[in-house]
Design a protein around this motif. Sequence first.
Motif, PDB file in Angstrom:
ATOM      1  N   ASP A   1       0.849  -1.190   0.000  1.00  0.00           N
ATOM      2  CA  ASP A   1       0.000   0.000   0.000  1.00  0.00           C
ATOM      3  C   ASP A   1       0.887   1.243   0.000  1.00  0.00           C
ATOM      4  O   ASP A   1       2.121   1.154  -0.008  1.00  0.00           O
TER       5      ASP A   1
ATOM      6  N   ARG B   1     -13.227  -8.949 -11.331  1.00  0.00           N
ATOM      7  CA  ARG B   1     -12.150  -8.342 -10.542  1.00  0.00           C
ATOM      8  C   ARG B   1     -11.912  -6.897 -10.976  1.00  0.00           C
ATOM      9  O   ARG B   1     -11.736  -6.002 -10.154  1.00  0.00           O
ATOM     10  N   TRP B   2     -11.903  -6.686 -12.281  1.00  0.00           N
ATOM     11  CA  TRP B   2     -11.685  -5.344 -12.834  1.00  0.00           C
ATOM     12  C   TRP B   2     -12.765  -4.387 -12.364  1.00  0.00           C
ATOM     13  O   TRP B   2     -12.493  -3.238 -12.026  1.00  0.00           O
TER      14      TRP B   2
ATOM     15  N   ARG C   1     -14.365  -4.178  -9.689  1.00  0.00           N
ATOM     16  CA  ARG C   1     -14.291  -3.756  -8.291  1.00  0.00           C
ATOM     17  C   ARG C   1     -13.432  -2.511  -8.116  1.00  0.00           C
ATOM     18  O   ARG C   1     -13.595  -1.769  -7.137  1.00  0.00           O
ATOM     19  N   ASP C   2     -12.516  -2.283  -9.033  1.00  0.00           N
ATOM     20  CA  ASP C   2     -11.600  -1.146  -8.916  1.00  0.00           C
ATOM     21  C   ASP C   2     -11.862  -0.070  -9.964  1.00  0.00           C
ATOM     22  O   ASP C   2     -11.051   0.841 -10.132  1.00  0.00           O
ATOM     23  N   HIS C   3     -12.963  -0.181 -10.704  1.00  0.00           N
ATOM     24  CA  HIS C   3     -13.268   0.789 -11.747  1.00  0.00           C
ATOM     25  C   HIS C   3     -14.723   1.241 -11.625  1.00  0.00           C
ATOM     26  O   HIS C   3     -15.499   0.683 -10.847  1.00  0.00           O
ATOM     27  N   ASP C   4     -15.068   2.239 -12.394  1.00  0.00           N
ATOM     28  CA  ASP C   4     -16.453   2.700 -12.421  1.00  0.00           C
ATOM     29  C   ASP C   4     -16.957   2.718 -13.846  1.00  0.00           C
ATOM     30  O   ASP C   4     -16.239   2.382 -14.800  1.00  0.00           O
TER      31      ASP C   4
END
Length: 672
Positions: A90, A642-643, A645-648
């Motif tokens: 992180d 998976r993609w 979850r981290d994109h809009d």
Amino acid sequence: MKIKKVHVQNYRSVIDSEEFEVDFDKTILVGPNEAGKTALLQAIQHLNPPEGVKPLSALRDYPRAHYNKITSGKVNPADVRVVEAEFELDDDDREYLPDGMKDANYVLWRNLDNTTGHRLTDAPAKKAYKDLEKDLLRLAAHADKQFTPSEDSSKQSPTESLKAATEGWHGFQTIEGKKAQSLRDWLEAVFPLLDEDNEKEEARFDNLKEEIEIGDARNAAVQALQKRVPVFVLFSNYFRVRPLIHLKQLATRITNGTLDDERYDYGNVCLLKLLGFDATELSEMGASIDPDANDPEALEAFREKLDERQYQLNAAEVSLTREIRSVWKPDESKGEAAKLRLRADGQYLKVTVEDDLGVEVELDQRSEGFQWLVSFFVVFFAEAQGEHKNAVLLLDEPGMSLHALKQREFRKTITRLAEGNQTLYTTHSPFLVGPDELDLVRVVEMSSREEGTKVHTSITANDPAALLPLQEALGYDLAQSLFTQKQNLVLEGLTDYWYLEAVSQLLRASEEANLSEKIALVPANTAGKVVYFATILHAQGFKVAALLDSDSAGDQAAKQDTLVHTLGNKGILRTKDYLQDEIKAAEVEDLLRDTLITIAKSELDWDVSDSAGKQPQRPLVSLFESEIKEFSKYRLAKAFVRWSRDHDASDLSEREREHWKKLISAVNAALR
């Protein structure tokens, strides 16, 4: 930091698990009995175990069938790697990385002799002497031209001093530690001799200086990161909180180091830790029943101590009861209240449960499932407050004694715990695997003892028993949806379900489109089975629509008289009707054509972009099947989930958003 990938070898039933990915929140290991699920968790814990965990032992932990390799000296435990993991760093972790290595990840491993090793990935490699030797000699030769010998013959030229500094070095040796310092000192000495107008030599000097620093910089980084590795905590089903604790006896066992009943003593110690007391302190409070009545200050101090004890007991009651009720959901109309009570009485600490009539019964008189749930929360909250905060949780068959429906509720608890503690857990209960969590599942199986335990990232296994929990989970969820939702959209398969669920969430979040949350998505497994699902649901008086691909299988299903009669033409939705482009035999994947091509290339190393550009009317799945030998619709859909979850929604192409907005609008209209 969070674990990203893990690889277990040479541990009990695990010869070589093969490397498998770990989700950043929770990962579910499913498989039959004796597949090696517990062994995997035990091995992973050794990455950074808490105090008190027994170290690795060749006798106990090396695969027994191969133990003679250890005793005969053919295998050295120091060379046997047991577990290795790659960690995603992180922002706070990356502060410990030097410039030029900010994108690196950290890899840690433990060997059978309990030694550890680590390295950085995606970072400049340490330089060997042979990598720098030519540039060092060229820089020395340039500096020699500016060198003026003095009367003192002991003063060496740059080339001579370089030879002296590197005497005895071998080309394969890495530049770090004393070797790096020797070269730094040499560079500093020759710097004044460099022609400042010679850009080539100035650049050579700067480059050498950077490369010499790489070894020590990497060493400093991995040393700092190792201190930040989370503790791996394995929770076993066997820990229990005793309903009646004799404080003085427990305090004596703790003091003498004779905890003779590990199953209960561990849970009891955790309960006291949660309360903020130790056994000796509570025991002394129980013994001090009669303070000097003639000493008002002593009496007041005694009352303060008793009040403090009671308030802390009460606070623990409230927090534990809240958590337990969130899972247990008691039916108070049937007297199923679940209020936990903690009572200190002299030398005894009692754990009881109060029903709706105010009657208290000892914890061990409640069901095995309820006892497990209380014990789990006590142990977890006690440990999470201390050294295990932000730890990686390894849960071995959690909640097996809970009723099936309460297991489903406990699954939500695990999800909540995973928000703060990355979690891996084993199960063969279908109720601890959600239908929307199949991308989190890793299938564990052992086809033979010679091959040992294997972990499959994809939903595949040679042993059908390994997949049984997943089949049961889908079957149960499907059965529930069949008879509870009044509006149902039947889909051809599971991947269609994932795409529609993921995209609808993206568009709902961006307020571009809103698939009604009252609509149940029902995967039928194949286009041919859509008619059966639609007929059964329609017979129950529910509203039903079906989404079919525009391929041959979808055409055949759409033309079935029974389906047309049941749903009507408006209830049969075809993927081609929502595409801006003309694509023959279009499937759901074609509604995400742009994004899936990009994801396949970046995440799976499947590149069909050139072919897709040259054949815009060819279905995307057909392109993948013809060019990618290992193509799997499941893997592609999983990568998209998976993609997502981290994109809009804005990360989808404009035409993709239009495709899906039209489709969602049609689904809502068909089921209104």
